[in-house]
Enzyme design. Structure first.
Site, PDB file in Angstrom:
ATOM      1  N   LYS A  53       0.839  -1.204   0.000  1.00  0.00           N
ATOM      2  CA  LYS A  53       0.000   0.000   0.000  1.00  0.00           C
ATOM      3  C   LYS A  53       0.877   1.258   0.000  1.00  0.00           C
ATOM      4  O   LYS A  53       0.622   2.213  -0.735  1.00  0.00           O
ATOM      5  CB  LYS A  53      -0.945  -0.002   1.219  1.00  0.00           C
ATOM      6  CG  LYS A  53      -2.088  -1.010   1.061  1.00  0.00           C
ATOM      7  CD  LYS A  53      -2.919  -1.216   2.318  1.00  0.00           C
ATOM      8  CE  LYS A  53      -3.915  -2.359   2.087  1.00  0.00           C
ATOM      9  NZ  LYS A  53      -4.763  -2.679   3.233  1.00  0.00           N
ATOM     10  N   GLN A  97      -5.168  -1.891   9.463  1.00  0.00           N
ATOM     11  CA  GLN A  97      -4.961  -3.186   8.798  1.00  0.00           C
ATOM     12  C   GLN A  97      -5.509  -4.311   9.681  1.00  0.00           C
ATOM     13  O   GLN A  97      -5.197  -4.385  10.867  1.00  0.00           O
ATOM     14  CB  GLN A  97      -3.454  -3.381   8.526  1.00  0.00           C
ATOM     15  CG  GLN A  97      -3.133  -4.570   7.644  1.00  0.00           C
ATOM     16  CD  GLN A  97      -3.695  -4.456   6.225  1.00  0.00           C
ATOM     17  OE1 GLN A  97      -3.795  -3.371   5.655  1.00  0.00           O
ATOM     18  NE2 GLN A  97      -4.090  -5.576   5.645  1.00  0.00           N
ATOM     19  N   ASP A 120     -11.456   2.396   3.669  1.00  0.00           N
ATOM     20  CA  ASP A 120     -11.776   0.963   3.519  1.00  0.00           C
ATOM     21  C   ASP A 120     -13.288   0.759   3.444  1.00  0.00           C
ATOM     22  O   ASP A 120     -13.760  -0.285   3.016  1.00  0.00           O
ATOM     23  CB  ASP A 120     -11.279   0.179   4.756  1.00  0.00           C
ATOM     24  CG  ASP A 120      -9.945  -0.503   4.530  1.00  0.00           C
ATOM     25  OD1 ASP A 120      -9.607  -0.794   3.369  1.00  0.00           O
ATOM     26  OD2 ASP A 120      -9.240  -0.752   5.534  1.00  0.00           O
TER      27      ASP A 120
HETATM   28  N1  GUN Z   1      -6.990  -7.253   5.794  1.00  0.00           N
HETATM   29  C1  GUN Z   1      -7.236  -7.990   4.696  1.00  0.00           C
HETATM   30  N2  GUN Z   1      -7.778  -7.225   3.723  1.00  0.00           N
HETATM   31  C2  GUN Z   1      -7.874  -5.985   4.225  1.00  0.00           C
HETATM   32  C3  GUN Z   1      -8.336  -4.750   3.684  1.00  0.00           C
HETATM   33  O1  GUN Z   1      -8.806  -4.648   2.543  1.00  0.00           O
HETATM   34  N3  GUN Z   1      -8.258  -3.681   4.516  1.00  0.00           N
HETATM   35  C4  GUN Z   1      -7.775  -3.783   5.781  1.00  0.00           C
HETATM   36  N4  GUN Z   1      -7.760  -2.682   6.518  1.00  0.00           N
HETATM   37  N5  GUN Z   1      -7.344  -4.906   6.300  1.00  0.00           N
HETATM   38  C5  GUN Z   1      -7.376  -6.003   5.523  1.00  0.00           C
END
Ligand code: GUN
Length: 285
Positions: A53, A97, A120
């Site tokens: 990211k 996350q 998200d």
């Molecule tokens: N863990 C697995 N996929 C994601 C996601 O798309 N966003 C976040 N914040 N955590 C994750």
């Protein structure tokens, strides 16, 4: 005839090129988009996602910052950090996350993120907004799937869409978005009895169950669009999806590969949501 293989890497590259201009425009106006990522603990998969990211932010011109806490951190420390980020004018998107360590309450943490920075779209307000057709942010993976369908000119309205998986991150929002676009939807899970009975009637089949190769050619309607959201690591280290690609591609009309399908789209849509959050903050400044 073999299916058209949907190239997620190519679509992601094109979407990023388009949004890079929007990020640059904001930066020129003194409002560089910013994303804050909170990570708790050292889950190896999470560490890779976070690194990817940050790299993607750098490439598109988004400021990023990672707030990394030890797995023994108290929930209040994270809530304090979110509170500061909510008030930081240079941060337009905040994400935590997942997964969080077991002593954390996911919803308590996620709902402490300001709804206008919840890129998200996991905040309960934003989930409710999506379900009622008042979308604030579109959750990244389902957003990526919708963009892929659009790019391939696959009509959703009037189709039967089957979603396999009921996660809050993919399955549920995916089904709601397809419903909103006029599809008739069926939601199945790994516990569905006689799964094939449902998948065989799907014009659009989205699979996010986390079970390697669970969808085989006999479960797919000829000509269907098959979207594989699964990312599974096999004992030999290679990646595979939830769909048995080699056989299903001989039946389907469209299919996404793993890797190189939905995966590259998820981070791309996160970048788009962050840039959009920055654009909106400019309107309200
Ligand atoms: N863990 C697995 N996929 C994601 C996601 O798309 N966003 C976040 N914040 N955590 C994750």
């Amino acid at each position: 005839m073999s299916a058209h293989i949907i190239d997620g890497k190519l679509i992601a590259r094109n979407v990023r090129a388009e949004w890079k201009h929007r990020a640059a425009k904001l930066t020129e106006q003194g409002k560089r988009p910013g994303l804050a990522v909170i990570m708790v603990g050292d889950n190896p998969a999470s560490a890779i996602y976070v690194r990817n990211k940050v790299k993607a932010c750098n490439e598109i011109g988004i400021h990023s910052e990672v707030h990394h806490f030890s797995s023994t951190a108290e929930q209040d420390e994270i809530l304090d950090c979110i509170d500061i980020l909510n008030r930081n004018r240079h941060v337009h998107g905040i994400l935590v996350q997942l997964p969080l360590p077991p002593h954390f309450e996911n919803n308590r943490v996620i709902t402490s993120i300001a709804v206008e920075k919840d890129v998200d779209s996991f905040h309960l307000y934003n989930v409710g907004a999506l379900v009622t057709g008042n979308t604030n942010f579109i959750p990244c993976t389902p957003y990526g799937v919708m963009v892929m369908l659009e790019q391939c000119r696959i009509t959703v309205e009037g189709k039967h869409a089957v979603v396999v998986g009921r996660s809050n991150i993919v399955g549920k929002p995916m089904a709601m978005m397809l419903l909103e676009r006029g599809a008739t939807i069926t939601i199945c899970t790994s516990k569905t009895k006689d799964l094939a009975q449902f998948t065989q009637t799907a014009d659009i089949l989205v699979v996010a169950a986390g079970q390697p190769g669970m969808i085989t050619a006999n479960m797919v309607k000829p000509g269907a669009a098959v979207i594989d959201v699964g990312i599974n690591r096999l004992p030999n280290g290679s990646l595979c999806g939830d769909v048995e690609f080699e056989t299903v591609k001989e039946v389907a009309g469209y299919i996404t590969p793993v890797p190189g399908g939905v995966g590259p789209m998820t981070i791309t849509m996160l970048l788009c949501n962050t840039i959009q959050a920055a654009e909106r903050s400019q309107l309200t400044a």
